[in-house]
Design a protein around this motif. Structure first.
Motif, mmCIF file in Angstrom:
data_model
loop_
_atom_site.group_PDB
_atom_site.id
_atom_site.type_symbol
_atom_site.label_atom_id
_atom_site.label_comp_id
_atom_site.label_asym_id
_atom_site.label_seq_id
_atom_site.Cartn_x
_atom_site.Cartn_y
_atom_site.Cartn_z
ATOM 1 N N GLY A 159 0.854 -1.173 0.000
ATOM 2 C CA GLY A 159 0.000 0.000 0.000
ATOM 3 C C GLY A 159 0.892 1.225 0.000
ATOM 4 N N ILE A 160 0.594 2.195 -0.861
ATOM 5 C CA ILE A 160 1.405 3.402 -0.982
ATOM 6 C C ILE A 160 0.567 4.617 -0.639
ATOM 7 N N GLU B 166 -5.074 -4.572 -5.829
ATOM 8 C CA GLU B 166 -6.297 -4.094 -6.498
ATOM 9 C C GLU B 166 -6.160 -2.651 -6.961
ATOM 10 N N GLY B 167 -5.301 -1.879 -6.303
ATOM 11 C CA GLY B 167 -5.126 -0.485 -6.692
ATOM 12 C C GLY B 167 -6.307 0.407 -6.355
ATOM 13 N N ARG B 168 -7.009 0.107 -5.280
ATOM 14 C CA ARG B 168 -8.099 0.988 -4.863
ATOM 15 C C ARG B 168 -7.498 2.314 -4.394
ATOM 16 N N ALA C 264 4.977 7.012 1.263
ATOM 17 C CA ALA C 264 5.256 5.977 2.247
ATOM 18 C C ALA C 264 4.700 4.650 1.746
ATOM 19 N N ALA C 265 5.313 3.569 2.198
ATOM 20 C CA ALA C 265 4.905 2.239 1.754
ATOM 21 C C ALA C 265 4.821 1.294 2.939
ATOM 22 N N ASP C 266 3.874 0.375 2.856
ATOM 23 C CA ASP C 266 3.794 -0.662 3.867
ATOM 24 C C ASP C 266 3.176 -1.924 3.296
ATOM 25 N N GLY C 267 3.721 -3.074 3.674
ATOM 26 C CA GLY C 267 3.245 -4.340 3.149
ATOM 27 C C GLY C 267 2.686 -5.275 4.195
ATOM 28 N N TRP D 225 -6.403 1.906 8.087
ATOM 29 C CA TRP D 225 -5.016 1.985 8.574
ATOM 30 C C TRP D 225 -4.187 2.980 7.770
ATOM 31 N N TYR D 226 -4.540 3.127 6.515
ATOM 32 C CA TYR D 226 -3.699 3.921 5.613
ATOM 33 C C TYR D 226 -3.703 5.409 5.963
#
Length: 127
Positions: A32-33, A54-56, A96-99, A107-108
């Protein structure tokens, strides 16, 4: 693992700017970016997010309809297209990125949930 944010600069009110967030050492598609921004004297705030796979896309109310987040898999880069810029959009913009797995669906919006950060790029909207 590294994120490189770029594309900031000085733009007039009503103008456009496109920010880039290039990743090295990992594939952005699996993370997620998010884009966050921080104005002088203010807390870092969430701007936009694109989900893994999914790129939502999601936007803060303050930028909805003006900003567009997108992902170029071939370039391993996420973009933030900013249109109709206002002086209040002036800030340092961070990607920012998180996996990780996140129990909360929102959360984003929480900057503390992200493990990887770019260095920030200054956007100044002024005549």
């Amino acid at each position: 693992v590294q994120l490189q944010a770029s594309g900031g600069g000085l733009v007039q009110p009503g103008g456009s700017q496109r920010l880039s967030c290039a990743a090295s050492g990992f594939t952005l598609d699996y993370y997620g970016i998010g884009w966050f921004r921080q104005a002088p004297g203010k807390e870092r705030e969430w701007v936009s997010h694109i989900s893994s796979r999914e790129g939502r896309t999601y936007y803060a109310d303050s930028v909805k309809g003006r900003f567009t987040i997108s992902r170029d898999k071939a370039k391993n880069t996420v973009f933030l297209q900013m249109n109709s810029l206002k002086p209040e959009d002036t800030a340092v913009y961070y990607c920012a990125a998180d996996g990780k797995y996140h129990a909360s669906s929102l959360w984003y919006k929480d900057k503390s949930e992200f493990d990887y950060w770019g260095q920030g790029t200054q956007v100044t909207v002024s005549s």
